[in-house]
Write an enzyme that holds these catalytic residues in place. Structure first.
Site, PDB file in Angstrom:
ATOM      1  CD1 TRP A 102       7.444  -8.467 -29.284  1.00 12.43           C
ATOM      2  CD2 TRP A 102       8.238  -8.142 -27.396  1.00 12.43           C
ATOM      3  NE1 TRP A 102       8.944  -8.236 -29.664  1.00 12.43           N
ATOM      4  CE2 TRP A 102       9.288  -8.239 -28.191  1.00 12.43           C
ATOM      5  CE3 TRP A 102       8.412  -8.123 -25.949  1.00 12.43           C
ATOM      6  CZ2 TRP A 102      10.589  -7.877 -27.695  1.00 12.43           C
ATOM      7  CZ3 TRP A 102       9.587  -8.132 -25.509  1.00 12.43           C
ATOM      8  CH2 TRP A 102      10.880  -7.854 -26.455  1.00 12.43           C
ATOM      9  CG  ASP A 171       3.218  -4.024 -27.638  1.00 12.08           C
ATOM     10  OD1 ASP A 171       3.598  -2.840 -28.261  1.00 12.08           O
ATOM     11  OD2 ASP A 171       3.887  -5.026 -27.512  1.00 12.08           O
ATOM     12  CE  LYS A 195      11.248  -2.870 -30.876  1.00 12.76           C
ATOM     13  NZ  LYS A 195      10.719  -3.394 -29.907  1.00 12.76           N
TER      14      LYS A 195
HETATM   15  C1  LIG Z   1      10.482  -4.083 -29.019  1.00 10.55           C
HETATM   16  C2  LIG Z   1       9.089  -4.618 -28.335  1.00 10.55           C
HETATM   17  C3  LIG Z   1       8.736  -4.654 -26.996  1.00 10.55           C
HETATM   18  C4  LIG Z   1       9.780  -4.449 -25.923  1.00 10.55           C
HETATM   19  O1  LIG Z   1      10.265  -3.231 -25.857  1.00 10.55           O
HETATM   20  P1  LIG Z   1      10.992  -2.562 -24.851  1.00 10.55           P
HETATM   21  O2  LIG Z   1      10.793  -1.503 -24.952  1.00 10.55           O
HETATM   22  O3  LIG Z   1      12.568  -3.322 -25.143  1.00 10.55           O
HETATM   23  O4  LIG Z   1      10.751  -3.157 -23.439  1.00 10.55           O
HETATM   24  C5  LIG Z   1       7.419  -4.851 -26.702  1.00 10.55           C
HETATM   25  N1  LIG Z   1       6.160  -5.212 -27.544  1.00 10.55           N
HETATM   26  C6  LIG Z   1       6.847  -5.085 -29.152  1.00 10.55           C
HETATM   27  C7  LIG Z   1       5.726  -5.476 -30.135  1.00 10.55           C
HETATM   28  C8  LIG Z   1       8.313  -4.621 -29.379  1.00 10.55           C
HETATM   29  O5  LIG Z   1       8.244  -4.890 -30.859  1.00 10.55           O
END
Ligand SMILES: *Cc1c(COP(=O)(O)O)cnc(C)c1O
Length: 377
Positions: A102, A171, A195
């Site tokens: 990511w 993030d 999540k």
């Molecule tokens: C799942 C995830 C993403 C991507 O998220 P989307 O909503 O599918 O674009 C980005 N960063 C992290 C840390 C993630 O776990």
């Protein structure tokens, strides 16, 4: 039908209390004779829902007054572009710490949009099994970027880099509200909801107000929808927001509050993670082992391998490893423990144990693991 224990990395399990509350209000929300799914986002009935969701984010995360809380679409992945387009505008340079998929995707997106990206640290040397120690970040960067919890690799920062005046962007898609976090240490935080917060469809953005620039000041060609100011000026209602997802998000936030807030989540999550890591680190005959280093371990995503993952690349070893992993995932699912297949970049298995996963669920997993180890020793 009995419910399963769902260890999916995302979308992931939601608290049963929340699902039941949504079901109870499905046909008639609060005497309106409608489902929230059917409502105009500009209606009297809906407005308090999004306002309450924002207020709950502010309350549970202790968001300072000089930060905006936004609900946008496009998932975490769209933030990779928005961060670059809105923040990479003075020196055009940004520092990224590379801790896995990511973070790499975020850096690649910024580069694609013309930002001069410096990878100032990486844990690539050990397949991203740890978080590099970068206590201090200096330089003429527009921003510094980290992925606070690495969903695929199973790592998590146990410190916040000191960036001085450089805005720190993180993030927090897979760890939002899993623990207390000092928002004031960051310029911008974002989290895709699927999540730890809600079903898929909404992304939470928390941004310090001075980092919200006029649309004309964004990098050239930035679409209106990708300017933070568009959303900030319109209370996240510039266009139709994902109304129902935000409604569920509000319910999840009230569930978090009822269970002790961010502190309560940390206690709950530590208990679960400790239970699982303890078993992984001390199981008889080392049938299983965790892939991450102590000091960098995620409380949310726990990848693990069996003793058949030897790193050997001969055909027989690879086939045996695959056979055992497939068998584990299949038999676990039959026992009501689903979505345990590991990510292909790590292999083996991965248990995602977000806020909504119960300690009972983790205990059931460990019981299954014991039985499987005995049968396949
Ligand atoms: C799942 C995830 C993403 C991507 O998220 P989307 O909503 O599918 O674009 C980005 N960063 C992290 C840390 C993630 O776990």
């Amino acid at each position: 039908m009995a419910r399963v224990y769902n260890f999916s990395a995302g979308p992931s399990c939601l608290p049963e209390e929340v699902l039941n509350a949504c079901a109870a209000e499905m046909m008639d929300y609060n005497g309106t004779g409608q489902s929230v799914m059917e409502m105009s986002h500009r209606s009297k009935a809906y407005e308090p829902i999004i306002q309450d969701a924002e207020a709950m984010v502010r309350k549970l995360m202790n968001v300072p007054d000089n930060y905006k809380v936004l609900f946008v679409q496009g998932g975490g992945s769209t933030q990779f572009a928005m961060v670059a387009e809105n923040l990479g505008i003075h020196t055009g340079k940004a520092a990224y710490i590379e801790t896995g998929v990511w973070a790499k995707k975020a850096a690649a997106e910024a580069k694609k949009l013309g930002v001069d990206v410096d990878i100032i640290a990486s844990s690539k040397d050990k397949n991203y099994s740890y978080i590099p120690k970068v206590e201090k970040i200096e330089g003429n960067y527009d921003y510094a970027y980290i992925c606070f919890n690495n969903t695929i690799m199973g790592t998590h920062y146990e410190y916040i880099p000191d960036t001085g005046k450089i805005p720190l962007v993180a993030d927090i898609s897979s760890c939002v509200l899993s623990e207390p976090l000092d928002v004031s240490k960051f310029g911008l935080l974002f989290a895709g909801a699927q999540k730890n917060l809600a079903p898929a469809g909404v992304t939470l953005v928390i941004i310090r107000e001075d980092l919200i620039c006029e649309p004309e000041a964004c990098r050239a060609g930035t679409p209106t929808m990708l300017c933070y100011k568009t959303h900030a000026d319109n209370d996240s209602m510039y266009n139709t927001p994902p109304c129902y997802t935000i409604y569920v998000l509000g319910k999840v936030l009230h569930w978090i509050e009822a269970n002790g807030g961010a502190e309560g989540m940390l206690k709950r999550n530590k208990e679960k993670a400790d239970y699982l890591y303890n078993y992984l680190d001390n199981n008889e005959g080392n049938f299983y082992h965790a892939t991450t280093e102590v000091g960098s371990r995620s409380l949310m995503n726990v990848p693990f391998l069996t003793k058949y993952s030897t790193g050997a690349t001969d055909e027989a070893s690879v086939a045996k490893e695959k056979e055992i992993n497939d068998k584990f995932v299949k038999e676990a699912a039959a026992a009501g423990l689903v979505n345990l297949k590991g990510h292909r970049l790590v292999g083996g298995m991965r248990a995602s144990i977000y806020n909504a996963m119960t300690l009972d669920g983790v205990k059931a997993l460990v019981e299954f693991m014991k039985k499987f180890a005995k049968e396949n020793a």
